[in-house]
Design a protein around this motif. Structure first.
Motif, PDB file in Angstrom:
ATOM      1  N   THR A 220       0.850  -1.195   0.000  1.00  0.00           N
ATOM      2  CA  THR A 220       0.000   0.000   0.000  1.00  0.00           C
ATOM      3  C   THR A 220       0.885   1.243   0.000  1.00  0.00           C
ATOM      4  OG1 THR A 220      -1.377   1.320   1.519  1.00  0.00           O
ATOM      5  CG2 THR A 220      -0.118  -0.423   2.520  1.00  0.00           C
ATOM      6  N   THR A 221       0.312   2.370  -0.359  1.00  0.00           N
ATOM      7  CA  THR A 221       1.098   3.602  -0.283  1.00  0.00           C
ATOM      8  C   THR A 221       1.139   4.136   1.156  1.00  0.00           C
ATOM      9  OG1 THR A 221      -0.865   4.874  -0.838  1.00  0.00           O
ATOM     10  CG2 THR A 221       0.623   4.326  -2.661  1.00  0.00           C
ATOM     11  N   LEU A 222       0.324   3.552   2.044  1.00  0.00           N
ATOM     12  CA  LEU A 222       0.347   3.977   3.445  1.00  0.00           C
ATOM     13  C   LEU A 222       1.749   3.735   3.998  1.00  0.00           C
ATOM     14  CD1 LEU A 222      -1.328   4.939   5.936  1.00  0.00           C
ATOM     15  CD2 LEU A 222      -1.739   2.514   6.441  1.00  0.00           C
ATOM     16  N   CYS A 223       2.347   4.784   4.539  1.00  0.00           N
ATOM     17  CA  CYS A 223       3.745   4.686   4.953  1.00  0.00           C
ATOM     18  C   CYS A 223       3.901   3.724   6.126  1.00  0.00           C
ATOM     19  CB  CYS A 223       4.236   6.086   5.326  1.00  0.00           C
ATOM     20  SG  CYS A 223       5.982   6.148   5.714  1.00  0.00           S
ATOM     21  N   HIS A 224       3.220   3.996   7.232  1.00  0.00           N
ATOM     22  CA  HIS A 224       3.333   3.190   8.448  1.00  0.00           C
ATOM     23  C   HIS A 224       1.966   2.624   8.837  1.00  0.00           C
ATOM     24  CE1 HIS A 224       6.751   6.168   9.308  1.00  0.00           C
ATOM     25  NE2 HIS A 224       7.318   5.006   9.023  1.00  0.00           N
ATOM     26  N   TYR A 225       1.963   1.477   9.516  1.00  0.00           N
ATOM     27  CA  TYR A 225       0.668   0.926   9.957  1.00  0.00           C
ATOM     28  C   TYR A 225       0.021   1.808  11.015  1.00  0.00           C
ATOM     29  CZ  TYR A 225       3.276  -0.958  13.988  1.00  0.00           C
ATOM     30  OH  TYR A 225       4.059  -1.094  15.102  1.00  0.00           O
ATOM     31  N   TYR A 226       0.804   2.717  11.613  1.00  0.00           N
ATOM     32  CA  TYR A 226       0.290   3.491  12.747  1.00  0.00           C
ATOM     33  C   TYR A 226       0.027   4.954  12.418  1.00  0.00           C
ATOM     34  CZ  TYR A 226       5.326   4.473  12.979  1.00  0.00           C
ATOM     35  OH  TYR A 226       6.607   4.821  12.659  1.00  0.00           O
ATOM     36  N   ASP A 227       0.151   5.381  11.142  1.00  0.00           N
ATOM     37  CA  ASP A 227      -0.208   6.777  10.855  1.00  0.00           C
ATOM     38  C   ASP A 227      -0.961   6.876   9.530  1.00  0.00           C
ATOM     39  OD1 ASP A 227       1.688   6.831   8.823  1.00  0.00           O
ATOM     40  OD2 ASP A 227       3.234   7.792  10.056  1.00  0.00           O
ATOM     41  N   TYR A 228      -1.238   8.115   9.108  1.00  0.00           N
ATOM     42  CA  TYR A 228      -2.118   8.304   7.954  1.00  0.00           C
ATOM     43  C   TYR A 228      -1.385   8.828   6.735  1.00  0.00           C
ATOM     44  CZ  TYR A 228      -5.592   7.729  11.551  1.00  0.00           C
ATOM     45  OH  TYR A 228      -6.333   7.215  12.582  1.00  0.00           O
ATOM     46  N   TYR A 229      -0.076   8.870   6.811  1.00  0.00           N
ATOM     47  CA  TYR A 229       0.731   9.474   5.749  1.00  0.00           C
ATOM     48  C   TYR A 229       0.931   8.470   4.610  1.00  0.00           C
ATOM     49  CZ  TYR A 229       4.951  11.513   3.659  1.00  0.00           C
ATOM     50  OH  TYR A 229       5.877  12.024   2.799  1.00  0.00           O
ATOM     51  N   HIS A 230       0.689   8.921   3.376  1.00  0.00           N
ATOM     52  CA  HIS A 230       0.873   8.035   2.216  1.00  0.00           C
ATOM     53  C   HIS A 230       2.066   8.481   1.381  1.00  0.00           C
ATOM     54  CE1 HIS A 230      -2.833   5.507   2.105  1.00  0.00           C
ATOM     55  NE2 HIS A 230      -3.171   6.391   3.017  1.00  0.00           N
ATOM     56  N   ASP A 231       2.989   7.601   1.110  1.00  0.00           N
ATOM     57  CA  ASP A 231       4.128   7.906   0.242  1.00  0.00           C
ATOM     58  C   ASP A 231       4.827   6.596  -0.108  1.00  0.00           C
ATOM     59  OD1 ASP A 231       6.352   8.815  -1.051  1.00  0.00           O
ATOM     60  OD2 ASP A 231       6.971  10.238   0.516  1.00  0.00           O
TER      61      ASP A 231
END
Ligand code: NCC
Length: 276
Positions: A220-231
Protein backbone atom coordinates in the motif's frame (compact mmCIF):
# COMPACT_ATOMS: atom_id res chain seq x y z
CA UNK A 1 16.65 -25.07 6.02
CA UNK A 2 19.66 -25.65 3.75
CA UNK A 3 20.98 -22.46 2.14
CA UNK A 4 21.82 -22.61 -1.57
CA UNK A 5 25.12 -21.26 -2.94
CA UNK A 6 24.19 -17.66 -3.92
CA UNK A 7 22.15 -17.27 -0.78
CA UNK A 8 24.91 -18.75 1.34
CA UNK A 9 27.58 -16.50 -0.18
CA UNK A 10 25.56 -13.37 0.60
CA UNK A 11 24.84 -14.54 4.14
CA UNK A 12 28.57 -15.22 4.61
CA UNK A 13 29.53 -11.74 3.37
CA UNK A 14 27.16 -10.26 5.93
CA UNK A 15 28.21 -12.66 8.69
CA UNK A 16 31.79 -11.40 8.33
CA UNK A 17 30.62 -7.85 9.22
CA UNK A 18 30.72 -8.61 12.94
CA UNK A 19 28.14 -6.90 15.08
CA UNK A 20 29.89 -3.93 16.68
CA UNK A 21 28.83 -1.28 19.18
CA UNK A 22 30.53 1.74 20.74
CA UNK A 23 32.37 0.06 23.62
CA UNK A 24 34.20 3.01 25.17
CA UNK A 25 37.69 1.83 24.23
CA UNK A 26 38.16 4.34 21.36
CA UNK A 27 38.56 8.12 21.58
CA UNK A 28 36.78 10.34 22.34
CA UNK A 29 34.68 7.82 24.25
CA UNK A 30 37.60 6.40 26.28
CA UNK A 31 38.50 9.77 27.81
CA UNK A 32 34.83 10.44 28.51
CA UNK A 33 34.66 7.32 30.67
CA UNK A 34 32.33 5.37 28.39
CA UNK A 35 34.04 2.08 29.27
CA UNK A 36 32.09 2.29 32.54
CA UNK A 37 29.03 3.84 30.91
CA UNK A 38 28.18 1.21 28.26
CA UNK A 39 26.58 -2.08 29.37
CA UNK A 40 29.12 -4.54 30.81
CA UNK A 41 27.66 -7.32 28.63
CA UNK A 42 28.57 -6.81 24.96
CA UNK A 43 25.70 -7.03 22.47
CA UNK A 44 27.54 -9.86 20.70
CA UNK A 45 27.27 -11.85 23.95
CA UNK A 46 23.70 -10.90 24.72
CA UNK A 47 22.84 -14.60 24.70
CA UNK A 48 24.83 -17.75 25.55
CA UNK A 49 22.92 -19.52 22.78
CA UNK A 50 21.07 -17.83 19.91
CA UNK A 51 17.32 -17.24 20.13
CA UNK A 52 15.63 -20.09 18.28
CA UNK A 53 13.22 -17.97 16.29
CA UNK A 54 12.91 -14.19 15.90
CA UNK A 55 10.54 -11.73 14.25
CA UNK A 56 11.60 -8.49 12.57
CA UNK A 57 8.50 -6.32 12.37
CA UNK A 58 8.91 -3.48 9.89
CA UNK A 59 6.68 -0.44 10.29
CA UNK A 60 5.12 -0.82 6.83
CA UNK A 61 1.50 0.22 6.28
CA UNK A 62 0.93 -3.21 4.72
CA UNK A 63 0.90 -4.75 8.22
CA UNK A 64 -2.40 -3.07 8.97
CA UNK A 65 -5.21 -5.65 8.74
CA UNK A 66 -2.65 -8.44 8.35
CA UNK A 67 -3.85 -10.37 11.45
CA UNK A 68 -0.24 -11.47 12.02
CA UNK A 69 -0.16 -10.42 15.68
CA UNK A 70 -0.43 -13.90 17.24
CA UNK A 71 2.17 -15.35 14.91
CA UNK A 72 4.59 -12.47 15.59
CA UNK A 73 4.20 -12.86 19.37
CA UNK A 74 4.95 -16.59 19.15
CA UNK A 75 8.63 -15.86 18.38
CA UNK A 76 11.28 -16.02 21.11
CA UNK A 77 12.35 -12.45 20.36
CA UNK A 78 10.65 -9.59 18.50
CA UNK A 79 12.46 -6.59 16.99
CA UNK A 80 10.64 -3.31 16.31
CA UNK A 81 11.71 0.09 15.00
CA UNK A 82 11.75 3.70 16.13
CA UNK A 83 8.42 4.92 17.50
CA UNK A 84 6.31 2.06 16.07
CA UNK A 85 3.61 1.32 18.69
CA UNK A 86 1.87 -1.96 19.50
CA UNK A 87 -1.02 -0.62 21.59
CA UNK A 88 -4.16 -0.56 19.46
CA UNK A 89 -2.50 -2.68 16.73
CA UNK A 90 -1.97 -5.95 18.66
CA UNK A 91 -4.06 -8.07 16.25
CA UNK A 92 -1.81 -7.11 13.36
CA UNK A 93 1.67 -6.55 14.80
CA UNK A 94 1.52 -8.33 18.18
CA UNK A 95 2.40 -6.89 21.56
CA UNK A 96 5.78 -8.37 22.42
CA UNK A 97 8.95 -6.29 22.01
CA UNK A 98 12.37 -7.66 22.93
CA UNK A 99 14.65 -5.23 21.08
CA UNK A 100 13.96 -1.84 19.52
CA UNK A 101 16.27 -0.15 17.03
CA UNK A 102 16.03 3.62 17.14
CA UNK A 103 17.67 6.09 14.82
CA UNK A 104 19.23 9.20 16.34
CA UNK A 105 16.16 11.34 15.57
CA UNK A 106 14.31 9.48 18.32
CA UNK A 107 16.92 10.51 20.88
CA UNK A 108 17.42 14.07 19.66
CA UNK A 109 13.94 15.19 18.60
CA UNK A 110 10.59 15.41 20.32
CA UNK A 111 9.73 11.70 20.52
CA UNK A 112 9.36 11.75 24.34
CA UNK A 113 12.27 9.37 24.61
CA UNK A 114 12.77 9.92 28.34
CA UNK A 115 9.14 9.40 29.31
CA UNK A 116 7.63 7.04 26.70
CA UNK A 117 7.03 3.42 27.70
CA UNK A 118 8.01 2.39 24.13
CA UNK A 119 11.64 2.67 25.15
CA UNK A 120 11.52 1.03 28.58
CA UNK A 121 12.06 -2.55 29.79
CA UNK A 122 13.54 -3.73 26.50
CA UNK A 123 16.97 -3.83 24.87
CA UNK A 124 17.65 -0.65 22.86
CA UNK A 125 20.01 -0.19 19.93
CA UNK A 126 20.58 3.36 18.68
CA UNK A 127 22.41 4.49 15.56
CA UNK A 128 23.31 7.70 13.76
CA UNK A 129 24.29 7.95 10.08
CA UNK A 130 27.51 10.04 10.37
CA UNK A 131 29.81 10.01 7.34
CA UNK A 132 31.31 7.04 5.54
CA UNK A 133 34.82 7.57 6.93
CA UNK A 134 33.47 7.37 10.51
CA UNK A 135 36.01 9.47 12.38
CA UNK A 136 34.64 9.08 15.91
CA UNK A 137 35.98 12.43 17.20
CA UNK A 138 34.19 14.28 14.39
CA UNK A 139 31.08 12.18 14.85
CA UNK A 140 30.94 12.94 18.58
CA UNK A 141 31.28 16.68 18.01
CA UNK A 142 28.81 16.76 15.10
CA UNK A 143 26.43 13.78 14.85
CA UNK A 144 23.57 13.96 12.33
CA UNK A 145 21.20 14.17 15.31
CA UNK A 146 22.71 14.54 18.76
CA UNK A 147 21.96 11.18 20.32
CA UNK A 148 24.68 11.29 22.97
CA UNK A 149 23.11 13.36 25.83
CA UNK A 150 19.95 11.23 25.92
CA UNK A 151 22.05 8.05 25.75
CA UNK A 152 24.23 9.13 28.69
CA UNK A 153 21.19 10.22 30.67
CA UNK A 154 19.41 6.86 30.16
CA UNK A 155 22.52 4.81 30.96
CA UNK A 156 22.89 6.74 34.23
CA UNK A 157 19.22 6.61 35.21
CA UNK A 158 18.60 2.97 34.13
CA UNK A 159 21.94 1.15 34.27
CA UNK A 160 20.26 -2.26 34.16
CA UNK A 161 18.61 -1.55 30.78
CA UNK A 162 20.74 -2.94 27.94
CA UNK A 163 21.22 0.06 25.67
CA UNK A 164 23.89 0.17 22.97
CA UNK A 165 24.96 2.53 20.20
CA UNK A 166 25.81 0.70 16.99
CA UNK A 167 29.31 1.49 15.73
CA UNK A 168 29.24 3.62 12.54
CA UNK A 169 31.83 1.30 10.96
CA UNK A 170 29.35 -1.60 11.30
CA UNK A 171 26.61 0.43 9.58
CA UNK A 172 28.88 1.44 6.70
CA UNK A 173 30.26 -2.09 6.26
CA UNK A 174 26.69 -3.18 5.63
CA UNK A 175 26.43 -0.45 3.00
CA UNK A 176 29.64 -1.84 1.40
CA UNK A 177 28.07 -5.30 1.16
CA UNK A 178 25.01 -3.76 -0.50
CA UNK A 179 27.10 -1.84 -3.03
CA UNK A 180 29.35 -4.84 -3.74
CA UNK A 181 26.33 -6.92 -4.67
CA UNK A 182 24.43 -4.39 -6.79
CA UNK A 183 25.49 -3.49 -10.34
CA UNK A 184 24.37 0.14 -10.13
CA UNK A 185 25.91 2.88 -7.97
CA UNK A 186 23.68 3.16 -4.95
CA UNK A 187 23.18 6.40 -3.03
CA UNK A 188 25.93 6.98 -0.44
CA UNK A 189 23.48 7.04 2.46
CA UNK A 190 23.34 4.46 5.24
CA UNK A 191 21.00 1.47 5.10
CA UNK A 192 17.60 1.80 6.77
CA UNK A 193 16.97 0.74 10.35
CA UNK A 194 15.10 -2.20 8.82
CA UNK A 195 18.14 -3.62 7.03
CA UNK A 196 20.40 -2.95 10.03
CA UNK A 197 17.87 -4.73 12.25
CA UNK A 198 17.71 -7.76 9.98
CA UNK A 199 21.49 -8.19 10.17
CA UNK A 200 21.48 -7.71 13.95
CA UNK A 201 18.82 -10.45 14.32
CA UNK A 202 20.67 -12.79 11.93
CA UNK A 203 23.56 -12.49 14.41
CA UNK A 204 21.37 -13.28 17.44
CA UNK A 205 18.85 -15.84 16.14
CA UNK A 206 18.81 -19.26 14.47
CA UNK A 207 15.89 -18.31 12.25
CA UNK A 208 14.52 -14.87 11.41
CA UNK A 209 11.02 -14.16 10.08
CA UNK A 210 10.88 -10.71 8.51
CA UNK A 211 7.45 -9.13 8.16
CA UNK A 212 6.58 -6.84 5.24
CA UNK A 213 10.12 -5.87 4.30
CA UNK A 214 9.55 -7.43 0.91
CA UNK A 215 6.11 -6.05 0.06
CA UNK A 216 3.29 -8.60 -0.09
CA UNK A 217 -0.03 -8.48 -1.94
CA UNK A 218 -1.15 -6.19 0.92
CA UNK A 219 1.34 -3.52 -0.27
CA UNK A 220 0.00 0.00 0.00
CA UNK A 221 1.10 3.60 -0.28
CA UNK A 222 0.35 3.98 3.45
CA UNK A 223 3.75 4.69 4.95
CA UNK A 224 3.33 3.19 8.45
CA UNK A 225 0.67 0.93 9.96
CA UNK A 226 0.29 3.49 12.75
CA UNK A 227 -0.21 6.78 10.85
CA UNK A 228 -2.12 8.30 7.95
CA UNK A 229 0.73 9.47 5.75
CA UNK A 230 0.87 8.03 2.22
CA UNK A 231 4.13 7.91 0.24
CA UNK A 232 5.50 5.04 -1.83
CA UNK A 233 9.02 6.25 -0.95
CA UNK A 234 8.51 4.78 2.54
CA UNK A 235 8.47 1.31 0.95
CA UNK A 236 10.87 1.84 -1.94
CA UNK A 237 13.26 4.37 -0.42
CA UNK A 238 14.49 7.88 -1.12
CA UNK A 239 17.27 8.70 1.34
CA UNK A 240 18.02 5.10 2.32
CA UNK A 241 18.93 2.52 -0.36
CA UNK A 242 15.77 0.64 0.64
CA UNK A 243 14.97 -0.83 -2.77
CA UNK A 244 18.44 -2.39 -2.98
CA UNK A 245 18.21 -3.66 0.58
CA UNK A 246 14.98 -5.40 -0.36
CA UNK A 247 16.46 -6.91 -3.51
CA UNK A 248 19.33 -8.30 -1.45
CA UNK A 249 17.05 -9.77 1.21
CA UNK A 250 14.99 -11.29 -1.62
CA UNK A 251 18.18 -13.03 -2.78
CA UNK A 252 18.97 -14.19 0.76
CA UNK A 253 15.64 -15.84 1.47
CA UNK A 254 14.45 -19.19 0.22
CA UNK A 255 10.82 -18.25 0.76
CA UNK A 256 8.95 -18.72 -2.51
CA UNK A 257 7.51 -15.72 -4.37
CA UNK A 258 4.00 -17.05 -3.70
CA UNK A 259 4.61 -17.26 0.04
CA UNK A 260 6.22 -13.83 0.11
CA UNK A 261 3.28 -12.38 -1.70
CA UNK A 262 0.59 -14.18 0.33
CA UNK A 263 2.07 -14.02 3.83
CA UNK A 264 4.34 -10.95 3.68
CA UNK A 265 7.01 -12.94 5.50
CA UNK A 266 10.57 -13.67 4.35
CA UNK A 267 12.35 -16.43 6.29
CA UNK A 268 16.13 -16.29 6.70
CA UNK A 269 18.64 -18.65 8.36
CA UNK A 270 20.63 -17.03 11.16
CA UNK A 271 24.42 -16.78 10.91
CA UNK A 272 24.89 -19.57 13.47
CA UNK A 273 23.19 -21.95 11.02
CA UNK A 274 25.55 -21.38 8.11
CA UNK A 275 29.13 -22.54 7.66
CA UNK A 276 31.24 -20.08 5.68
O1 NCC B 1 9.90 4.76 8.79
P1 NCC B 1 10.80 3.99 9.67
O2 NCC B 1 12.30 4.14 9.10
O3 NCC B 1 10.74 4.24 11.13
O4 NCC B 1 10.50 2.43 9.42
C1 NCC B 1 11.25 1.40 10.06
C2 NCC B 1 11.73 0.41 9.01
O5 NCC B 1 10.61 -0.28 8.44
C3 NCC B 1 10.83 -0.51 7.03
N1 NCC B 1 9.68 0.04 6.29
C4 NCC B 1 8.97 1.10 6.77
C5 NCC B 1 7.88 1.58 6.08
C6 NCC B 1 7.52 0.98 4.86
N2 NCC B 1 6.43 1.38 4.16
N3 NCC B 1 8.26 -0.05 4.38
C7 NCC B 1 9.32 -0.53 5.07
O6 NCC B 1 9.96 -1.49 4.61
C8 NCC B 1 12.17 0.12 6.68
O7 NCC B 1 13.16 -0.87 6.63
C9 NCC B 1 12.44 1.07 7.84
O8 NCC B 1 13.81 1.19 8.13
C10 NCC B 1 14.58 4.39 9.63
O9 NCC B 1 15.01 3.54 8.83
O10 NCC B 1 15.07 4.64 10.75
C11 NCC B 1 13.30 5.15 9.20
O11 NCC B 1 13.00 6.18 10.18
C12 NCC B 1 12.09 7.21 9.78
C13 NCC B 1 11.93 8.19 10.98
O12 NCC B 1 13.17 8.80 11.28
C14 NCC B 1 11.46 7.41 12.22
O13 NCC B 1 10.27 6.70 11.94
C15 NCC B 1 11.20 8.36 13.38
O14 NCC B 1 10.13 9.19 13.05
C16 NCC B 1 12.56 7.92 8.53
N4 NCC B 1 11.60 8.98 8.14
C17 NCC B 1 11.92 10.26 8.12
O15 NCC B 1 13.01 10.68 8.45
C18 NCC B 1 10.82 11.20 7.68
C19 NCC B 1 12.64 6.88 7.40
O16 NCC B 1 13.12 7.49 6.22
C20 NCC B 1 13.57 5.73 7.80
Amino acid sequence: MVAQRGTQDLLCQLKRQQLRTVDGTEEPFAKLGWRQLVPGKPLQQLRDTPYRTCAVVTSAGALLRSSLGKEIDSHDAVLRFNAAPTRGFEDHVGSKTTIRIINSQILADSYHFASSSLYKNITLLAWDPTSYSANLEKWYSKPDYDLFPAYVERRRSSPSQLFYILHPAFIWHLWDVLQNNIDEDIQPNPPSSGFIGIIVMLSLCEKVDIYEFIPSRRHTTLCHYYDYYHDMACTLGAYHPLLYEKLLVRRMTETSMDDLSNNGKAVLSGFSQITC
